[in-house]
Each structure stands twice: as structure tokens, then as C-alpha cells.
Write a protein that holds these residues in place. Structure first.
Motif, PDB file in Angstrom:
ATOM      1  N   MET A 101      84.611  -3.781  16.578  1.00  0.00           N
ATOM      2  CA  MET A 101      84.230  -4.452  17.816  1.00  0.00           C
ATOM      3  C   MET A 101      85.264  -4.158  18.903  1.00  0.00           C
ATOM      4  O   MET A 101      86.455  -4.303  18.697  1.00  0.00           O
ATOM      5  CB  MET A 101      84.165  -5.963  17.558  1.00  0.00           C
ATOM      6  N   SER A 104      82.966  -9.381  23.482  1.00  0.00           N
ATOM      7  CA  SER A 104      82.220 -10.601  23.209  1.00  0.00           C
ATOM      8  C   SER A 104      83.097 -11.839  23.285  1.00  0.00           C
ATOM      9  O   SER A 104      82.609 -12.940  23.384  1.00  0.00           O
ATOM     10  CB  SER A 104      81.630 -10.532  21.804  1.00  0.00           C
ATOM     11  N   THR A 109      75.328  -9.125  17.302  1.00  0.00           N
ATOM     12  CA  THR A 109      74.413  -8.136  17.880  1.00  0.00           C
ATOM     13  C   THR A 109      75.118  -6.790  18.014  1.00  0.00           C
ATOM     14  O   THR A 109      74.564  -5.738  17.677  1.00  0.00           O
ATOM     15  CB  THR A 109      73.914  -8.624  19.256  1.00  0.00           C
ATOM     16  N   GLU A 110      76.361  -6.852  18.448  1.00  0.00           N
ATOM     17  CA  GLU A 110      77.111  -5.605  18.618  1.00  0.00           C
ATOM     18  C   GLU A 110      77.407  -4.949  17.266  1.00  0.00           C
ATOM     19  O   GLU A 110      77.320  -3.723  17.129  1.00  0.00           O
ATOM     20  CB  GLU A 110      78.417  -5.890  19.358  1.00  0.00           C
TER      21      GLU A 110
END
Lengths: 382, 382
Positions: A1, A6, A103-104
Motif C-alpha cells: 500500500m 488511504s 479496495t486498493e
């Protein structure tokens, strides 16, 4: 990530330096139960570098599979339970970043929506219920906008003309629990978690783990003698628009002649109508009365739903506890529990994962969990 | 079949000497449509010695599969239609012998029951409806026993205390249409009928038959241009007792706040609740409104049904006609129709089979069919 995308850091918030990755402590963790709580725990720990194994013959098939996925921290069943409110609000706060990170991590659509919900009252009696509920939201620091009948129907033209009034709760959100479970499993597997389909009937069936997390919902009571988790049956319906029926725009938390019902439209056209709460019986059988208790208020509030296809009827068992608050904490050396989430499993999955991640290393969970350890119940076998 | 056992002679009643068997005329007959009407025709003809082929990709899967199987010749929708009454009464008269013969031919349990039905009224308005209906039964020569609320509840203790009254119709019977279709197919096959699964989209697809019988329900209009058969959607529910719920004893023809519903208990514990009548749409989609329209009056009349499992929701298309009477007769040389039975396909299957058996040989059908030929509609392609 990518950092900062986020805002949801998968490492333990308070002990980032200690967990996983280069120089961190890698644990072997068994998670018993692949519902939304167990899966969130598994992803959390695997992403932090732990060796995670999830035991579940059918992940996502329990309460998760029939949950509606409303992320509404303040409900009418919670009047006056301050510690629980704090937990639910803290749980809700985790969601935007959690949804973005998941989601990522997976590229999956979770059906996450943040347009808020409408509280809707059919009768004068129901209007008083909604007013109490709105007041309660305000005291919890949430923004509630009272709406007269005309304003309500302007926002949601499908509401019945006889609806008396309601309110808008901007901070409520929703997620599709079935999509969520799929995405969590994929994210956990991508992060290295293993899944074992053999049923676990005793904790001794689980070998070689530094820590075992019991996240088996209603099944947890079998694994931990004395754990006061009982099934509370819930029935839920899935509708789908037929032909050119106009779509429902908002999540509705409806009150119709003293019956409450929620109506949750998904972006894909599915509408979830839920949910009964039935203490009797341990079956997960759909009944005539359960379906009637959902359809009647739903169609009273939104007459156009009568034309929708009824595509699924389902029942499941929520893990209830004596105070209907979750049981999250250390049971004994190497064994943690994360169960009893009742109606709040989806809402509380992210914060529960944080709590378990901390406790696996003997650290304290987020403060909001302090009142909700297994030690509040006498007789739990430790 | 042993003579005299059932009293139902499978040969054409008026022309026994001419049909089938040694010295008889053997016809090659194609029956297009394997619903309860087509199957009864096929059994009838095959048992008489004809070479019968039934064309249907899925016999019994149309209106037959969702029918409740009440054999009640007098219904409230039939007030004032004398020729139709005579046909329904004659059709009902055939049933005891027909059921006995089919049971004997196959050894199958048809779910045939002859205990009569209860007319039940929830409100004063409903009581007036039931009184009109009872009077109508009497004028049709049927025995109707008026019952006060207390008497009704003594016969059927599961009825709601607020039921206002009703009546007992001794001559009503019931059969399980799904069991019936299975038995009819077996009986037809035993008698030599062949089944072909290819769909028939034009009558010219059917080769080499002396006579073709169009018994394709709603699909008949495609095969016979101009035939005024339209689908009338019906939704139906199947419930099943859970745990130690007491069984319902009687078929109920209920009236609850001006909604009518029937509740048909089978001997195997299944209860059929039906049926909606929906003119709009050609779909067979179960809708929220349809299920609600059945569950609400059923549970109002029999509150204990709320605890029953809802095991099936289904929808089908009945073949309706402009006067909602069947269309049975000769269309042109070698082509007969037997369709448009609307709500009465199960009740009228035996007498329709008799009619077709006669007409296949150019004989007149039973008198009761005289008003119901295709020639009553202009524009039917002959």
C-alpha cells in the motif's frame, strides 16, 4: 500500500516498530472462524508479517453472509449504553480508511457507500421513536437533519405518501458483507495467510500456533466452554428491481407501526431488507412469519417494493452475549477471543482486527475495548 | 385395471367398441404439451391403444408445477356463468374414479384427499362473501354446512380467534399436482406413450401423426395463431411445519379483509398457500408484493403459520382466455386444442382427456364442452 493513500496503516497503530517486516516479531497465528471478524483479523496480521492460518470449512457463510452491512454506529437498541457507544463510534471511524485500503489491496468493489441514511417514520408513534433516535445521534456527536414528510419524499420519491417524517444521518455508511468477505479473504491470501477447510471442534485441533484467535461467532461457545455466546436468529430478504422500476436512492432505517426494518439498496440494484431478531431456536430456517415481518413494514414504507423480485430469503445466527456487546480479549496464554459481535460484526471488524493485532503481542487493545474482555463474565473457562 | 375397481373406464365412454385394443382403430396422436392436461390426454389415449407421443422439454414444469390442486368446482370467480359451472361440476365428478384408476395403474400416492374444505371469513365483510359463496354452492347442488366461529375453531383449532365464521363444503377434494404429473407420465409410459424433449415451435415440427393435440397452456398461442390464450401470473408459497407445530387439518378457502387465499395442507406436512392472479407481465418472477399478498391473509387466518418454514416461493403462468373458460375442440382436420384451462387445469384434466379421446375419432366430446370450442372466438387460425 502506498503510504498516505488511504490513511489506514495495517501495522498496529501504537506499536508500529515492533510488528512484522524487517526486524519485527513474526508470530504464528491460528484464526478459528472465517467470518468478517476472523478475516479482518487474518488480513491485519498477515499484512503485518505474521504467519496466519484461518480455519473455516466455509468462510463468510455464517452471520456475515446474511448481514446487511449498514455501518450505522447509533441504533435504537443501544440507548444508554455509553461504553458500547464509544466502541461503535470508534469502530465506524476506522471504516473509510479500512475500505480504501482493502479496495486498493484487492481491486475489489466492496459495495462501500457513504451517502448517509434516512430515518423514516410511518405513524405518529414512529415519529416519536425517530425523534428519540435523532436526539440520541446528536448526543453521540453525529449530525442529524430532521426532515418533514415533504422533504423526505423529495429526497426519496419512492417513500409512501403517508410517511409522517424522519431525519437524515449523514455519517452512516454501508458495505456489502458478501463482497467484503471475498475481498478480505483475497487480501489475506495475498498477504500470505493460509486457509484450512477442516472443521475445528476443539482448540487442541489447532497445532503449532503461538496464538490462537477464536473468532467463530456462535460456534465460539463450543470451543470455549462457558463463553456466553448464544445464537440470535436473523432473517433477511434480497429484492431486485424488475423491468424499469425506479431505483431506491437511500439506505432507509424505517419505523412502521412500531416495527423497525432497514432497506439497504446496493449500487448493483440489489436491495437488502432486514432483519428479524429471534431469540428462540437455533435453526437458520426462513419462516413465513419472519418474511411477513420484513415485507409488511418495507412495503408500507416503500410501496413500490411490492413490484420488486424477491430473489433470496435467508436466515443466520448472530452471536449474541448477555449484554449484546462483543467479547474481545485474552482468554489464557496463547488464546484470544474475538466474538459476540451480535449485530455489529461488520461495523466492528476493522477495530477488532486492530485490537487482536495488539493483543497477539501482549499489548493493550484500543481503549474502547477495555470493558469488553471475557473476564467480565464469570465461568468462562480460561 | 381390474373392471369395477375404480369405476373409471379408460376407454371412450360413448364408443367403447370403436377405440383401441383388438379390432379397434389405432391412431397415431401427437400431444404437444406435457402439463397435467396433456399428460391426462396422453394416458387416456395410450391406455385406449393409440400410439401417443408427448412433446415437452420439461413435462409438468408449467402451470402444473405451481398449481395447488384444489378440486373445488364452485369458486367465487364463477358467479353466474352457468355453462362453466356445469363443466366444472362434471369435471369434479370424474375425479374419484380417475384418482383411483391412476393410483392403481402406477402405485403412486397422488396426495388425493376428499375431506372437504372450510370456507373461512375473518371480518364481517368476509362473512358476507362466504355467505354468498355458500349460497352459490347450494344452488349448484352441493352440500354446504354453515359454521359459526366456535364450530369452525373446533374443527380447525389453528384458526385465529377473531375468525367470524364460515362453512364446510364436503364435496371439495384436493390432489398434489406435482405427484399427479409424475404419476400421469408413468401411467402414460406404461401404456406405451413416448416422450420427446425437443421443443415444438411450429405444429409442422410434429411429423406423421393422424391427430395433433395442442395442450401447451400459455404456449398454445404461439402454435395456433390467433388463439386467445394469455398468461395470468400466479404466485404460490410452500410452507412446512417446523419442530412440533400442530398440523393444519383442513383445506381452507379463506377470506381476510377482502383478500382471498387458500391454504392447502398435504398429508406429507407441506402446506400450499396460493395464489395471486396477475394480469400484467409475462414473467414468472416471485415478487415482494405477491408473497406479502399471500402471507398476510394466511397468517391473519392461521396465526400459527408464522412459525412454519417458508420452503418455496414460485410463480407460474396460467393459460387465461377472454372468458377464462377452456378452449377444447377441433381446430382443423387432424388438429385439436385443449388449452386455456386457467385456474381449472387440474380439476378439468380427466374430463378434458375424455373429450379429446372422443374428438380424436371425430366423435362429439361430452356435452358440457359444447360451449367451449375454439370456434367461439373469431380470428382463430383454422
Amino acid at each position: 500500500m502506498a503510504p498516505g493513500v488511504s490513511g489506514y496503516d495495517l501495522r498496529c497503530p501504537s506499536h508500529k516498530c515492533k510488528i512484522g517486516g524487517v526486524g519485527g516479531v513474526t508470530m504464528r497465528v491460528a484464526v478459528v472462524g472465517g467470518g468478517v471478524v476472523g478475516l479482518a483479523v487474518a488480513w491485519r496480521l498477515a499484512a503485518a508479517g505474521d504467519q496466519v492460518t484461518v480455519y473455516d470449512p466455509a468462510p463468510g457463510s455464517g452471520a456475515t453472509g446474511v448481514a446487511a452491512g449498514m455501518l450505522a454506529p447509533v441504533g435504537e437498541s443501544r440507548f444508554g449504553e455509553e461504553p458500547m457507544h464509544r466502541l461503535l463510534l470508534a469502530g465506524a471511524d476506522r471504516w473509510p480508511a479500512f475500505a480504501a485500503a482493502l479496495t486498493e489491496a484487492t481491486g475489489h468493489d466492496l459495495g462501500y457507500r457513504d451517502e448517509g441514511t434516512l430515518l423514516v417514520a410511518l405513524t405518529d408513534d414512529d415519529l416519536r421513536t425517530v425523534a428519540r433516535l435523532a436526539d440520541f445521534h446528536r448526543r453521540a456527536g453525529l449530525t442529524v437533519e430532521p426532515l418533514r414528510a415533504a422533504d423526505l419524499r423529495e429526497r426519496e420519491p419512492l417513500l409512501a405518501p403517508r410517511v409522517r417524517g424522519g431525519a437524515f444521518v449523514a455519517q452512516d455508511r454501508q458495505v456489502d458483507p458478501r463482497r467484503l468477505a471475498v475481498a478480505l479473504r483475497i487480501a489475506a491470501e495475498k498477504a500470505g495467510a493460509a486457509f484450512v477447510g477442516d472443521p475445528v471442534t476443539r482448540l487442541s485441533d489447532v497445532d503449532g500456533a503461538d496464538a490462537t484467535v477464536v473468532a467463530a461467532g456462535c460456534g465460539s461457545a463450543v470451543l470455549v466452554p462457558g463463553l456466553p455466546v448464544r445464537p440470535v436468529k436473523g432473517q433477511v430478504l434480497r429484492l431486485r428491481a424488475t423491468g424499469d422500476a425506479p431505483p431506491l436512492r437511500h439506505v432507509l432505517r424505517g419505523h412502521a407501526a412500531n416495527r423497525s426494518v432497514y432497506v439497504v439498496p446496493r449500487r448493483d440494484g440489489e436491495i437488502v431488507v432486514g432483519a428479524t431478531e429471534e431469540e428462540r431456536g437455533t435453526d437458520v430456517q426462513v419462516t413465513a412469519g419472519g418474511v411477513l415481518d420484513l415485507l409488511r413494514p418495507a412495503v408500507d414504507l416503500v410501496p413500490g417494493l411490492a413490484e420488486y423480485a424477491l430473489v433470496e430469503t435467508a436466515a443466520g445466527s448472530r452471536p449474541g452475549t448477555p449484554d449484546n456487546a462483543p467479547i474481545v480479549g485474552r482468554l489464557r496464554a496463547g488464546v484470544l477471543v474475538a466474538t459476540g459481535h451480535y449485530r455489529d460484526g461488520v461495523l466492528l471488524a476493522p477495530i477488532t482486527a486492530d485490537a487482536v493485532a495488539a493483543m497477539v503481542r501482549g499489548e493493550a487493545p484500543p481503549d474502547e475495548f477495555r470493558p469488553f474482555g471475557p473476564d467480565r463474565f464469570p465461568g468462562v473457562s480460561t
